[in-house]
Structure formats: C-alpha cells, structure tokens
Scaffold this active site. Structure first.
Site, PDB file in Angstrom:
ATOM      1  N   ILE A   1       1.699  26.467   9.104  1.00 32.65           N
ATOM      2  CA  ILE A   1       1.706  25.875   7.767  1.00 32.65           C
ATOM      3  C   ILE A   1       3.148  25.558   7.389  1.00 32.65           C
ATOM      4  O   ILE A   1       4.035  26.404   7.543  1.00 32.65           O
ATOM      5  CB  ILE A   1       1.094  26.828   6.718  1.00 32.65           C
ATOM      6  CG1 ILE A   1      -0.280  27.334   7.181  1.00 32.65           C
ATOM      7  CG2 ILE A   1       0.984  26.136   5.365  1.00 32.65           C
ATOM      8  CD1 ILE A   1      -0.919  28.346   6.249  1.00 32.65           C
TER       9      ILE A   1
ATOM     10  N   GLY B   1       6.095  24.397   4.471  1.00 30.26           N
ATOM     11  CA  GLY B   1       6.369  24.472   3.044  1.00 30.26           C
ATOM     12  C   GLY B   1       5.762  25.672   2.363  1.00 30.26           C
ATOM     13  O   GLY B   1       5.088  25.549   1.340  1.00 30.26           O
TER      14      GLY B   1
ATOM     15  N   SER C   1       7.340  28.433   1.039  1.00 25.10           N
ATOM     16  CA  SER C   1       8.212  29.271   0.217  1.00 25.10           C
ATOM     17  C   SER C   1       7.644  29.500  -1.175  1.00 25.10           C
ATOM     18  O   SER C   1       8.020  30.471  -1.848  1.00 25.10           O
ATOM     19  CB  SER C   1       9.609  28.649   0.100  1.00 25.10           C
ATOM     20  OG  SER C   1       9.550  27.394  -0.558  1.00 25.10           O
ATOM     21  N   SER C   2       6.735  28.635  -1.631  1.00 25.08           N
ATOM     22  CA  SER C   2       6.186  28.764  -2.975  1.00 25.08           C
ATOM     23  C   SER C   2       4.901  27.956  -3.071  1.00 25.08           C
ATOM     24  O   SER C   2       4.500  27.265  -2.129  1.00 25.08           O
ATOM     25  CB  SER C   2       7.197  28.263  -4.016  1.00 25.08           C
ATOM     26  OG  SER C   2       7.450  26.875  -3.834  1.00 25.08           O
TER      27      SER C   2
ATOM     28  N   TYR D   1       6.764   8.747  -5.218  1.00 18.74           N
ATOM     29  CA  TYR D   1       5.933   9.865  -4.788  1.00 18.74           C
ATOM     30  C   TYR D   1       4.536   9.377  -4.421  1.00 18.74           C
ATOM     31  O   TYR D   1       3.997   9.734  -3.357  1.00 18.74           O
ATOM     32  CB  TYR D   1       5.872  10.903  -5.903  1.00 18.74           C
ATOM     33  CG  TYR D   1       5.003  12.096  -5.600  1.00 18.74           C
ATOM     34  CD1 TYR D   1       5.464  13.117  -4.772  1.00 18.74           C
ATOM     35  CD2 TYR D   1       3.726  12.214  -6.137  1.00 18.74           C
ATOM     36  CE1 TYR D   1       4.670  14.222  -4.490  1.00 18.74           C
ATOM     37  CE2 TYR D   1       2.927  13.308  -5.862  1.00 18.74           C
ATOM     38  CZ  TYR D   1       3.406  14.315  -5.039  1.00 18.74           C
ATOM     39  OH  TYR D   1       2.611  15.398  -4.758  1.00 18.74           O
TER      40      TYR D   1
END
Length: 283
Positions: A12, A14, A16-17, A155
């Site tokens: 997985i 990303g 960290s949060s 985005y």
C-alpha cells in the site's frame, strides 16, 4: 502435522495518514501481510501507533511514487523478502487548490506527476508479480475522478486520468488474471485543509478576480468536511472490500453520498446537471 497457509502480501502506498494508514491497519487485521509504504519514513509514527493499538504488525518501507528507482527497490524488496505480491493499493496522492489563470503549468505538471504518473510507476513495477499471483490492482481515486469540481482543475484532471487509464486497463489485465478496481472517496475528515496544505485566507487574498468565487467554494467545502465527512476508517472499509471481495467491481464508492454524487455524472449525458450543481458552490 498441521500447516499454516502463507498470508497473501499487499503493498500500500501513502500510509503515513488518512485512508492509507487506515487501509494498512484494516488489511493487516484481515490477515494480509501488509507492506505499508510512505515517502518519508520519519512520518511513520502515527502508522506505528495505529498498528500497535490494533494489535497488528506492519512491514513499513520507504517508497516515493514519483521516483522510479525507489518504486523498483520497494517492489523488488518485497519479492526478495516474501517471494510474492498478491495486491497493490495505490493510495499516495497530493491535493491542490487553484485555477488555470493563477496556476502555472508547472503546478499542474506536479499534481499530475504525483497523482497520475506515480500510480503508473507503481502499477507497472507490480504487474508482473500480480500476474504471477492472479492478484489485484486497486487505486484510490476520488469522486473528483468522476465529477469536475471548481478550483480543483489540476487535481480532478489527474484523477480523471487515473480513472480513464484503469478503466481501459481493466479488461486487458483481466485477460492475464489481474483484477483492477478503483475506490472513490468523497469528503474524508481532515483531508481538505491538512492534505492540500493550504492557508484559505492567504489563497483567497491572492486569488485576484477569482477571490469571491474561491471564498464561496472554501466556505462551502469546509462546512461539508466539518458536517458531512466520513472517517478514514469508513473509507478504508471500501478499500478492504476491493481487496477481499470474491468478485470486486471495477468502481466502488465509499459512501452513499459518493454514490449519489458520482451517479449524477454517470447519467448526465449533456453535462448540465453537473455544471449547474457545481456552479452553486462558487456563487
């Protein structure tokens, strides 16, 4: 003599949060050997704390999705240590708030690099191993990958690109035994301000002729996040569904609101319903 089946391995990005952190813990709870990666290992404290509180173990490794050498090293390391890779969850991404006249093209390229090309880097490196395992390729996109939203041009463009790429790849990957899915969250608590990394007052002050529209958008969006956002654990449950369902669908929304919102676009053949809805966000 009894034997214990070797757990499946999921990588997985990303973690960290946010959703990535919650998905890593959920996958480990579900019995997967979870390789939780993040760009900066110094930001792993929250991840380690969540794993300890859940009573699960995570294999935490460095991986920067925009660095092909970092991606190759991480994937090769997983294969060297575990001998297999059964699933990848592309979760790493970066938010961006801005509009065309005020952004630079370099700003837009940076958003595309993380949110689109970063997904391709990881997916390309993983696919030979997913083919060998008959595995799954899952990408966390956004309702912004279906519905264009004011001041989120860059985005949404990146997320649209991811959705188009994965929708096109899905039948090709299926022909070699790999399942492809995208997970579309709506508003998730804390992400709007924290992950986009903006100062709303400063952004509005610098917006020039777009300041009134941006002020309206920020006011509306912050209120939505404060009043209607789902938790990261609720969003991660949809990611776990994509990972564990017998026949995961291609597209999974994380909430009823996300289903209704994306559904508006998917049945809006001339685009009027979407544009009229999002126009009210900046009025």
């Amino acid at each position: 003599m009894s034997s214990t089946a070797t757990p499946k391995v999921v990588l997985i990005t990303g973690t960290s949060s946010g959703i990535g952190l919650a998905a890593a813990v959920a996958a480990a709870r579900a019995g997967w050997h979870t390789v939780a990666t993040l760009r900066d290992p110094r930001r792993a404290d929250a991840l380690r704390k969540a794993a300890a509180e859940a009573g699960v173990e995570l294999d935490i490794r460095q991986l920067d999705v925009v660095d092909e050498a970092s991606v190759a090293a991480a994937v090769d390391g997983v294969i060297a240590d575990h001998g297999r890779l059964d699933a990848v969850i592309n979760n790493a991404g970066a938010g961006h708030l801005g509009t065309l006249e005020n952004d630079t093209v370099a700003d837009v390229r940076k958003v595309m690099e993380v949110n689109f090309f970063g997904v391709l880097n990881v997916s390309k490196a993983a696919l030979p191993h997913l083919r060998a395992a008959g595995g799954r390729l899952i990408t966390v996109t956004s309702v912004g990958g279906v519905v264009g939203q004011p001041f989120n041009e860059a985005y949404c463009a990146a997320k649209f690109a991811v959705e188009g790429y994965m929708e096109s790849l899905a039948p090709v990957a299926a022909s070699v035994g790999v399942s492809v899915s995208v997970v579309e969250p709506g508003a998730v608590a804390t992400e709007f301000v924290n992950n986009v990394g903006l100062d709303p007052e400063a952004e509005i002050a610098a917006a020039g002729p777009y300041a009134p529209a941006l002020d309206a958008y920020v006011t509306r969006t912050v209120a939505q996040f404060l009043n209607g956002a789902q938790t990261q654990d609720e969003a991660a449950a949809a990611v776990l569904e994509a990972l564990t369902a017998d026949n995961a669908p291609f597209r999974i929304q994380t909430s009823d609101w996300a289903r209704d919102f994306t559904g508006m676009k998917l049945k809006d053949l001339d685009g009027s319903a979407v544009v009229e809805t999002t126009r009210t966000w900046v009025a």
